[in-house]
Design an enzyme around this catalytic site. Structure first.
Site, PDB file in Angstrom:
ATOM      1  N   TYR A 153     -50.585 -43.018  18.570  1.00  0.00           N
ATOM      2  CA  TYR A 153     -50.373 -43.967  19.678  1.00  0.00           C
ATOM      3  C   TYR A 153     -50.554 -45.413  19.200  1.00  0.00           C
ATOM      4  CZ  TYR A 153     -50.985 -46.082  24.311  1.00  0.00           C
ATOM      5  OH  TYR A 153     -50.863 -46.864  25.438  1.00  0.00           O
ATOM      6  N   LYS A 157     -47.745 -48.508  18.840  1.00  0.00           N
ATOM      7  CA  LYS A 157     -47.894 -49.782  19.563  1.00  0.00           C
ATOM      8  C   LYS A 157     -47.981 -50.957  18.593  1.00  0.00           C
ATOM      9  CE  LYS A 157     -47.873 -48.173  23.808  1.00  0.00           C
ATOM     10  NZ  LYS A 157     -46.795 -48.507  24.745  1.00  0.00           N
TER      11      LYS A 157
HETATM   12  N1  LIG Z   1     -53.038 -47.379  31.266  1.00  0.00           N
HETATM   13  C1  LIG Z   1     -53.526 -47.964  30.201  1.00  0.00           C
HETATM   14  O1  LIG Z   1     -54.738 -48.071  30.027  1.00  0.00           O
HETATM   15  C2  LIG Z   1     -52.594 -48.548  29.166  1.00  0.00           C
HETATM   16  C3  LIG Z   1     -53.153 -49.336  28.181  1.00  0.00           C
HETATM   17  C4  LIG Z   1     -52.327 -49.898  27.219  1.00  0.00           C
HETATM   18  C5  LIG Z   1     -50.968 -49.659  27.259  1.00  0.00           C
HETATM   19  N2  LIG Z   1     -50.426 -48.860  28.227  1.00  0.00           N
HETATM   20  C6  LIG Z   1     -48.989 -48.643  28.201  1.00  0.00           C
HETATM   21  O2  LIG Z   1     -48.430 -49.001  29.447  1.00  0.00           O
HETATM   22  C7  LIG Z   1     -47.247 -48.223  29.664  1.00  0.00           C
HETATM   23  C8  LIG Z   1     -47.316 -47.557  31.034  1.00  0.00           C
HETATM   24  O3  LIG Z   1     -48.456 -46.736  31.057  1.00  0.00           O
HETATM   25  P1  LIG Z   1     -49.100 -46.171  32.400  1.00  0.00           P
HETATM   26  O4  LIG Z   1     -50.566 -46.280  32.218  1.00  0.00           O
HETATM   27  O5  LIG Z   1     -48.461 -46.746  33.591  1.00  0.00           O
HETATM   28  O6  LIG Z   1     -48.671 -44.622  32.213  1.00  0.00           O
HETATM   29  P2  LIG Z   1     -48.200 -43.500  33.260  1.00  0.00           P
HETATM   30  O7  LIG Z   1     -48.327 -42.213  32.530  1.00  0.00           O
HETATM   31  O8  LIG Z   1     -48.898 -43.664  34.563  1.00  0.00           O
HETATM   32  O9  LIG Z   1     -46.643 -43.846  33.486  1.00  0.00           O
HETATM   33  C9  LIG Z   1     -45.712 -43.724  32.442  1.00  0.00           C
HETATM   34  C10 LIG Z   1     -44.335 -43.535  33.033  1.00  0.00           C
HETATM   35  O10 LIG Z   1     -43.406 -43.424  31.925  1.00  0.00           O
HETATM   36  C11 LIG Z   1     -42.547 -42.316  32.166  1.00  0.00           C
HETATM   37  N3  LIG Z   1     -42.073 -41.766  30.893  1.00  0.00           N
HETATM   38  C12 LIG Z   1     -42.796 -41.055  29.996  1.00  0.00           C
HETATM   39  N4  LIG Z   1     -41.996 -40.671  28.979  1.00  0.00           N
HETATM   40  C13 LIG Z   1     -40.761 -41.154  29.242  1.00  0.00           C
HETATM   41  C14 LIG Z   1     -39.517 -41.085  28.570  1.00  0.00           C
HETATM   42  N5  LIG Z   1     -39.382 -40.398  27.416  1.00  0.00           N
HETATM   43  N6  LIG Z   1     -38.445 -41.698  29.117  1.00  0.00           N
HETATM   44  C15 LIG Z   1     -38.554 -42.360  30.295  1.00  0.00           C
HETATM   45  N7  LIG Z   1     -39.724 -42.455  30.981  1.00  0.00           N
HETATM   46  C16 LIG Z   1     -40.809 -41.850  30.466  1.00  0.00           C
HETATM   47  C17 LIG Z   1     -43.394 -41.320  32.939  1.00  0.00           C
HETATM   48  O11 LIG Z   1     -42.585 -40.381  33.654  1.00  0.00           O
HETATM   49  C18 LIG Z   1     -44.200 -42.248  33.840  1.00  0.00           C
HETATM   50  O12 LIG Z   1     -43.517 -42.498  35.064  1.00  0.00           O
HETATM   51  C19 LIG Z   1     -47.153 -47.233  28.500  1.00  0.00           C
HETATM   52  O13 LIG Z   1     -46.286 -47.731  27.514  1.00  0.00           O
HETATM   53  C20 LIG Z   1     -48.580 -47.213  27.975  1.00  0.00           C
HETATM   54  O14 LIG Z   1     -48.630 -46.846  26.616  1.00  0.00           O
HETATM   55  C21 LIG Z   1     -51.212 -48.314  29.186  1.00  0.00           C
END
Ligand SMILES: NC(=O)c1ccc[n+]([C@@H]2O[C@H](COP(=O)([O-])OP(=O)(O)OC[C@H]3O[C@@H](n4cnc5c(N)ncnc54)[C@H](O)[C@@H]3O)[C@@H](O)[C@H]2O)c1
Length: 258
Positions: A153, A157
């Protein structure tokens, strides 16, 4: 004055979590939003809820054919793409010694290759129309700091941060702004998968603001980066993390001596 009035904004992974909050914020600011997600029903429901001509599309960002079909469908319905929120991602909390090649490939495939495919497809459309655009990639603090369980991961990133810089250099001449948001710990479904009790306890000690962020706090930064107010912000990573990245020694004045 709504800051994104008349813009067509694509949000990948927009069916829930950070993406959904960003989709809502873009719609509030006047954009016509395309919610594109692996979860077809979630994308459709989110678009219906947003109104304003929002479109819900199914896409697997890791699949080049699926991304091409998504771009074609957007162009057919909306005629252009002004904004991309490159947000879709998956998480894992797997120790380095236990990370299997198939897990590595799956996470790199969605979080890095997928982001590349979508950004390239949208940027080509922006170049074709010739009126510039805004791209915001969603990286992570896990791409900046070594942390337990983040081999695949975090590597994905970190790669996305570098890709953002290259895109910023190459797309400037087309009037396309490219930036990153690096969220810290944000309370969403992915965090519920990746953050066990030990992780949550550690964040409690390491974040100066002593709390998780909300998806809406990422969405506010995303609106800023896509607004005209950020027109000279380019190739930048904006950390939205409650101070986690910059914190060093932290203690309470009245803490007992060790
Ligand atoms: N939540 C955190 O703490 C956090 C921290 C740093 C970065 N992020 C990043 O933020 C972004 C969103 O994360 P989140 O926390 O909202 O996650 P989440 O799991 O709540 O939502 C992710 C969404 O992406 C969709 N998705 C997954 N794989 C996919 C694919 N192959 N094609 C199209 N859609 C796809 C899922 O269906 C879901 O709706 C991600 O890139 C994650 O890595 C999140």
């Amino acid at each position: 004055m709504r800051r994104l009035a008349g813009k067509v904004a694509v949000v990948t992974g927009g069916a829930r979590g950070i993406g959904l909050a960003v989709a809502r914020a873009y719609a509030r600011e006047g954009a016509r939003v395309v919610v594109a997600d692996l979860n077809a029903e979630g994308a459709r429901a989110a678009a219906e809820d947003l109104g304003g001509g929002a479109l819900g599309l199914v896409v697997d960002v890791a699949d080049a054919g699926s991304v091409a079909a998504m771009i074609a469908a957007i162009v057919e319905s909306c005629g252009r793409i002004d904004i991309l929120m490159n947000n879709a991602g998956i998480g894992a909390n797997t120790p380095f010694l236990e990370t299997r090649l198939e897990d590595w490939n799956r996470i790199l495939g969605v979080n890095l290759t997928g982001a590349f495919l979508v950004a390239q497809g949208c940027a080509r459309e922006m170049v074709r129309v010739g009126e510039g655009g805004k791209i915001v990639n969603i990286a992570s603090l896990s791409g900046q700091r070594g942390a337990n369980g983040r081999a695949a991961y975090g590597s994905a990133k970190a790669g996305l941060e570098l890709l953002t810089k290259v895109m910023a250099v190459e797309l400037a001449e087309h009037g396309i702004n490219v930036n990153n948001i690096a969220p810290g710990a944000i309370e969403t479904d992915i965090a519920r998968i990746m953050h066990d009790r030990a992780t949550r306890a550690a964040y409690g000690r390491l974040i100066p603001m002593v709390r998780y962020g909300t998806p809406e706090e990422i969405a506010d930064a995303a609106v800023f980066l896509c607004s005209d107010e950020a027109r000279y912000v380019h190739g930048h990573t904006l950390n939205v993390d409650g101070g986690f990245r910059e914190a060093g020694l932290m203690f309470k004045r009245d803490a007992p001596e060790a």
